[in-house]
Scaffold this motif. Structure first.
Motif, PDB file in Angstrom:
ATOM      1  N   PRO A 106      15.015  -9.073 -19.792  1.00  0.00           N
ATOM      2  CA  PRO A 106      14.956  -8.082 -18.321  1.00  0.00           C
ATOM      3  C   PRO A 106      15.342  -6.789 -18.843  1.00  0.00           C
ATOM      4  O   PRO A 106      14.951  -5.677 -18.204  1.00  0.00           O
ATOM      5  N   GLU A 107      16.517  -6.815 -19.549  1.00  0.00           N
ATOM      6  CA  GLU A 107      17.337  -5.508 -19.618  1.00  0.00           C
ATOM      7  C   GLU A 107      16.495  -4.355 -20.465  1.00  0.00           C
ATOM      8  O   GLU A 107      16.377  -3.406 -20.264  1.00  0.00           O
ATOM      9  N   GLU A 108      15.620  -5.040 -21.573  1.00  0.00           N
ATOM     10  CA  GLU A 108      14.488  -4.282 -22.333  1.00  0.00           C
ATOM     11  C   GLU A 108      13.790  -3.680 -21.349  1.00  0.00           C
ATOM     12  O   GLU A 108      13.220  -2.538 -21.496  1.00  0.00           O
ATOM     13  N   LEU A 109      13.085  -4.504 -20.500  1.00  0.00           N
ATOM     14  CA  LEU A 109      12.209  -3.997 -19.466  1.00  0.00           C
ATOM     15  C   LEU A 109      12.630  -2.860 -18.757  1.00  0.00           C
ATOM     16  O   LEU A 109      11.935  -1.651 -18.534  1.00  0.00           O
ATOM     17  N   MET A 110      13.806  -2.909 -18.054  1.00  0.00           N
ATOM     18  CA  MET A 110      14.271  -2.144 -17.383  1.00  0.00           C
ATOM     19  C   MET A 110      14.581  -0.638 -18.082  1.00  0.00           C
ATOM     20  O   MET A 110      14.589   0.417 -17.751  1.00  0.00           O
ATOM     21  N   LYS A 111      15.188  -0.793 -19.276  1.00  0.00           N
ATOM     22  CA  LYS A 111      15.253   0.161 -20.289  1.00  0.00           C
ATOM     23  C   LYS A 111      14.212   1.077 -20.592  1.00  0.00           C
ATOM     24  O   LYS A 111      13.928   2.375 -20.466  1.00  0.00           O
ATOM     25  N   ARG A 112      13.062   0.230 -20.820  1.00  0.00           N
ATOM     26  CA  ARG A 112      11.735   1.293 -21.265  1.00  0.00           C
ATOM     27  C   ARG A 112      11.035   1.940 -19.950  1.00  0.00           C
ATOM     28  O   ARG A 112      10.594   2.851 -20.013  1.00  0.00           O
ATOM     29  N   VAL A 113      11.353   1.119 -18.727  1.00  0.00           N
ATOM     30  CA  VAL A 113      10.648   1.548 -17.379  1.00  0.00           C
ATOM     31  C   VAL A 113      11.744   3.000 -17.083  1.00  0.00           C
ATOM     32  O   VAL A 113      10.997   4.158 -16.857  1.00  0.00           O
ATOM     33  N   ALA A 114      12.926   2.625 -17.349  1.00  0.00           N
ATOM     34  CA  ALA A 114      13.798   3.901 -16.759  1.00  0.00           C
ATOM     35  C   ALA A 114      13.683   5.189 -17.913  1.00  0.00           C
ATOM     36  O   ALA A 114      13.690   6.398 -17.449  1.00  0.00           O
ATOM     37  N   LYS A 115      13.337   4.816 -19.216  1.00  0.00           N
ATOM     38  CA  LYS A 115      13.065   6.060 -20.045  1.00  0.00           C
ATOM     39  C   LYS A 115      11.795   6.459 -19.763  1.00  0.00           C
ATOM     40  O   LYS A 115      11.869   7.997 -19.778  1.00  0.00           O
ATOM     41  N   GLU A 116      10.813   5.751 -19.334  1.00  0.00           N
ATOM     42  CA  GLU A 116       9.688   6.701 -19.237  1.00  0.00           C
ATOM     43  C   GLU A 116       9.630   7.574 -17.825  1.00  0.00           C
ATOM     44  O   GLU A 116       9.190   8.434 -17.445  1.00  0.00           O
TER      45      GLU A 116
END
Length: 119
Positions: A106-116
């Motif tokens: 979940p943290e990786e998904l949140m990180k990639r979305v936030a980065k975008e």
């Protein structure tokens, strides 16, 4: 105003899980097929698409190609359980902004979305 994310996956459990992860911070819209995703993109304001590659009828790559014909330009992050590098490379060549291999943290998904959304 919350950002809206369209999650496209033929597996309802993946849709539920992804909505649970992202739903606290974002408005999450779900689609179980490429066709449903295209219809939502035509009728709703979407800020980002999370798109599964492996789907029946119209896979993620085909869906992405059809999205490019629409008047809206939305960034796409591919989700893939596939181990095929060719799938990922095809997605990136077509213009996907990123990809994430399933199952993901979940943290990786949140990180990639936030980065975008920071772009």
């Amino acid at each position: 105003m919350q950002k809206r994310i369209l999650v496209v996956d033929d597996d309802s459990m993946n849709l539920v899980r992804t909505k649970m992860i992202l739903g606290k911070q974002y408005d999450v819209v779900l689609a179980e097929s490429g066709e449903a995703a295209l219809n939502k993109l035509k009728t709703e304001n979407i800020d980002l698409v999370l798109l599964d590659i492996e789907m029946p009828d119209m896979n993620g790559i085909e869906t992405f190609e059809r999205m490019k014909e629409l008047p809206v330009k939305v960034p796409v992050i591919f989700l893939t359980a596939s181990g095929y590098e060719d799938d990922v490379m095809s997605a990136i060549r077509l213009g996907a902004v990123n990809y994430l291999k399933k199952p993901f943290y979940p943290e990786e998904l949140m990180k990639r979305v936030a980065k975008e959304f920071e772009k």
